[in-house]
Design a protein around this motif. Sequence first.
Motif, PDB file in Angstrom:
ATOM      1  N   ILE A   1       0.831  -1.205   0.000  1.00  0.00           N
ATOM      2  CA  ILE A   1       0.000   0.000   0.000  1.00  0.00           C
ATOM      3  C   ILE A   1       0.863   1.252   0.000  1.00  0.00           C
ATOM      4  O   ILE A   1       0.555   2.246  -0.671  1.00  0.00           O
ATOM      5  N   ARG A   2       1.978   1.217   0.732  1.00  0.00           N
ATOM      6  CA  ARG A   2       2.877   2.386   0.728  1.00  0.00           C
ATOM      7  C   ARG A   2       3.414   2.631  -0.687  1.00  0.00           C
ATOM      8  O   ARG A   2       3.529   3.782  -1.127  1.00  0.00           O
ATOM      9  N   ARG A   3       3.762   1.559  -1.401  1.00  0.00           N
ATOM     10  CA  ARG A   3       4.229   1.705  -2.788  1.00  0.00           C
ATOM     11  C   ARG A   3       3.109   2.254  -3.667  1.00  0.00           C
ATOM     12  O   ARG A   3       3.343   3.102  -4.534  1.00  0.00           O
ATOM     13  N   ASP A   4       1.890   1.762  -3.446  1.00  0.00           N
ATOM     14  CA  ASP A   4       0.740   2.262  -4.218  1.00  0.00           C
ATOM     15  C   ASP A   4       0.558   3.763  -4.006  1.00  0.00           C
ATOM     16  O   ASP A   4       0.350   4.522  -4.957  1.00  0.00           O
ATOM     17  N   LEU A   5       0.635   4.197  -2.748  1.00  0.00           N
ATOM     18  CA  LEU A   5       0.442   5.611  -2.435  1.00  0.00           C
ATOM     19  C   LEU A   5       1.555   6.464  -3.036  1.00  0.00           C
ATOM     20  O   LEU A   5       1.301   7.567  -3.537  1.00  0.00           O
ATOM     21  N   ASP A   6       2.783   5.963  -3.001  1.00  0.00           N
ATOM     22  CA  ASP A   6       3.905   6.688  -3.619  1.00  0.00           C
ATOM     23  C   ASP A   6       3.664   6.867  -5.115  1.00  0.00           C
ATOM     24  O   ASP A   6       3.878   7.944  -5.675  1.00  0.00           O
ATOM     25  N   THR A   7       3.221   5.796  -5.768  1.00  0.00           N
ATOM     26  CA  THR A   7       2.958   5.832  -7.209  1.00  0.00           C
ATOM     27  C   THR A   7       1.856   6.824  -7.536  1.00  0.00           C
ATOM     28  O   THR A   7       1.986   7.643  -8.459  1.00  0.00           O
ATOM     29  N   LEU A   8       0.766   6.774  -6.780  1.00  0.00           N
ATOM     30  CA  LEU A   8      -0.368   7.657  -7.036  1.00  0.00           C
ATOM     31  C   LEU A   8      -0.028   9.115  -6.741  1.00  0.00           C
ATOM     32  O   LEU A   8      -0.512  10.019  -7.428  1.00  0.00           O
ATOM     33  N   GLU A   9       0.832   9.335  -5.745  1.00  0.00           N
ATOM     34  CA  GLU A   9       1.240  10.702  -5.450  1.00  0.00           C
ATOM     35  C   GLU A   9       2.079  11.268  -6.593  1.00  0.00           C
ATOM     36  O   GLU A   9       1.903  12.424  -6.996  1.00  0.00           O
ATOM     37  N   LYS A  10       2.988  10.464  -7.133  1.00  0.00           N
ATOM     38  CA  LYS A  10       3.826  10.923  -8.239  1.00  0.00           C
ATOM     39  C   LYS A  10       2.998  11.267  -9.474  1.00  0.00           C
ATOM     40  O   LYS A  10       3.368  12.121 -10.271  1.00  0.00           O
ATOM     41  N   LYS A  11       1.861  10.578  -9.618  1.00  0.00           N
ATOM     42  CA  LYS A  11       0.950  10.838 -10.746  1.00  0.00           C
ATOM     43  C   LYS A  11       0.016  12.016 -10.463  1.00  0.00           C
ATOM     44  O   LYS A  11      -0.793  12.387 -11.317  1.00  0.00           O
ATOM     45  N   GLY A  12       0.115  12.596  -9.258  1.00  0.00           N
ATOM     46  CA  GLY A  12      -0.732  13.726  -8.901  1.00  0.00           C
ATOM     47  C   GLY A  12      -2.157  13.344  -8.535  1.00  0.00           C
ATOM     48  O   GLY A  12      -3.050  14.197  -8.505  1.00  0.00           O
ATOM     49  N   LYS A  13      -2.373  12.058  -8.216  1.00  0.00           N
ATOM     50  CA  LYS A  13      -3.724  11.570  -7.914  1.00  0.00           C
ATOM     51  C   LYS A  13      -4.115  11.776  -6.454  1.00  0.00           C
ATOM     52  O   LYS A  13      -5.300  11.774  -6.117  1.00  0.00           O
ATOM     53  N   LEU A  14      -3.121  11.904  -5.559  1.00  0.00           N
ATOM     54  CA  LEU A  14      -3.395  12.081  -4.139  1.00  0.00           C
ATOM     55  C   LEU A  14      -2.195  12.749  -3.477  1.00  0.00           C
ATOM     56  O   LEU A  14      -1.148  12.925  -4.101  1.00  0.00           O
ATOM     57  N   ASN A  15      -2.361  13.105  -2.220  1.00  0.00           N
ATOM     58  CA  ASN A  15      -1.268  13.659  -1.425  1.00  0.00           C
ATOM     59  C   ASN A  15      -0.992  12.727  -0.263  1.00  0.00           C
ATOM     60  O   ASN A  15      -1.918  12.305   0.437  1.00  0.00           O
ATOM     61  N   ARG A  16       0.275  12.387  -0.049  1.00  0.00           N
ATOM     62  CA  ARG A  16       0.643  11.608   1.125  1.00  0.00           C
ATOM     63  C   ARG A  16       0.607  12.502   2.347  1.00  0.00           C
ATOM     64  O   ARG A  16       1.137  13.604   2.333  1.00  0.00           O
ATOM     65  N   VAL A  17      -0.023  12.054   3.414  1.00  0.00           N
ATOM     66  CA  VAL A  17      -0.019  12.757   4.693  1.00  0.00           C
ATOM     67  C   VAL A  17       0.394  11.774   5.768  1.00  0.00           C
ATOM     68  O   VAL A  17       0.459  10.561   5.529  1.00  0.00           O
ATOM     69  N   HIS A  18       0.666  12.279   6.962  1.00  0.00           N
ATOM     70  CA  HIS A  18       1.116  11.418   8.060  1.00  0.00           C
ATOM     71  C   HIS A  18       0.071  10.340   8.348  1.00  0.00           C
ATOM     72  O   HIS A  18      -1.055  10.635   8.709  1.00  0.00           O
ATOM     73  N   GLY A  19       0.451   9.081   8.124  1.00  0.00           N
ATOM     74  CA  GLY A  19      -0.449   7.970   8.439  1.00  0.00           C
ATOM     75  C   GLY A  19      -1.470   7.634   7.390  1.00  0.00           C
ATOM     76  O   GLY A  19      -2.383   6.827   7.641  1.00  0.00           O
ATOM     77  N   GLY A  20      -1.366   8.205   6.192  1.00  0.00           N
ATOM     78  CA  GLY A  20      -2.353   7.886   5.169  1.00  0.00           C
ATOM     79  C   GLY A  20      -2.232   8.763   3.941  1.00  0.00           C
ATOM     80  O   GLY A  20      -1.138   9.066   3.485  1.00  0.00           O
ATOM     81  N   ALA A  21      -3.387   9.179   3.393  1.00  0.00           N
ATOM     82  CA  ALA A  21      -3.397   9.976   2.167  1.00  0.00           C
ATOM     83  C   ALA A  21      -4.614  10.891   2.160  1.00  0.00           C
ATOM     84  O   ALA A  21      -5.611  10.626   2.817  1.00  0.00           O
ATOM     85  N   SER A  22      -4.511  11.978   1.377  1.00  0.00           N
ATOM     86  CA  SER A  22      -5.645  12.881   1.204  1.00  0.00           C
ATOM     87  C   SER A  22      -5.851  13.127  -0.279  1.00  0.00           C
ATOM     88  O   SER A  22      -4.935  12.939  -1.091  1.00  0.00           O
TER      89      SER A  22
END
Length: 248
Positions: free
Chosen positions: A36-57
């Motif tokens: 899931i951390r890799r998924d969030l990193d990938t989606l953040e790089k694509k501009g789909k979400l923002n990583r925040v402490h403990g999750g995503a926004s």
Amino acid sequence: MLTAERHQLILSLLADKQTIRLQEIIDHTNASESTIRRDLDTLEKKGKLNRVHGGASAATLTKEEATMSEKSEKFHAEKEAIASFAARFIKGKETIFLDAGSTTNLMIPHLDPSITVVTNGPEHLPMLAERGITTYLIGGFVKPGTRAVIGANAVENLRQYRFDRCFVGVNGITEEDGLTTPDPEEAAIKKNVLAQSLSRYILADHSKFGTRTFTKFGDPEDAILITDASTPTAEKLKSKTEIEVAHP
């Protein structure tokens, strides 16, 4: 579950809730934390979400700003820790700029009365006066809600000053978009203050990392970043600038 399916599920959850914790995503996908951390990193790089402490926004571009009262209530303990830590950098008899904002306001009880303060925050004045600190308030338009002094007159007034140190608030920090705030006129104040200061400090609780707002006023490497907790975005920025963590 395939990677593409996980990504779609994560984005669907964010569309519903705007913010989601890491454990919630793990529960919904039955995937490992590292996946899931890799998924969030990938989606953040694509501009789909923002990583925040403990999750995503959700990756929304914010133009709205909370009022001073709302800001004061949010992450109060974290802001207290940041404020007291930031005040330790100031030496006696220095001249500093104290940005309008809830975190900078919490610095005032920790300030040495021998210093001189220039500010665009009328909210700071009662406490500064009580401590006997020499204070200059720049003139201009008082912004409703945050009560910061902004506008062309404020920028012009500000240009006459030079500072040993400045302490500036921020609404968003990302690797790609830098330091951002919703209001272009307030951004102009912050940009000028950074340029006119020998030492520069950005005060940002953990929620500001991975968030971007409407107007850029600087890059992370323009200042020392003082926060309350490490975040994925903060970790990435360590190669570009100094980050100090003040634990509550």
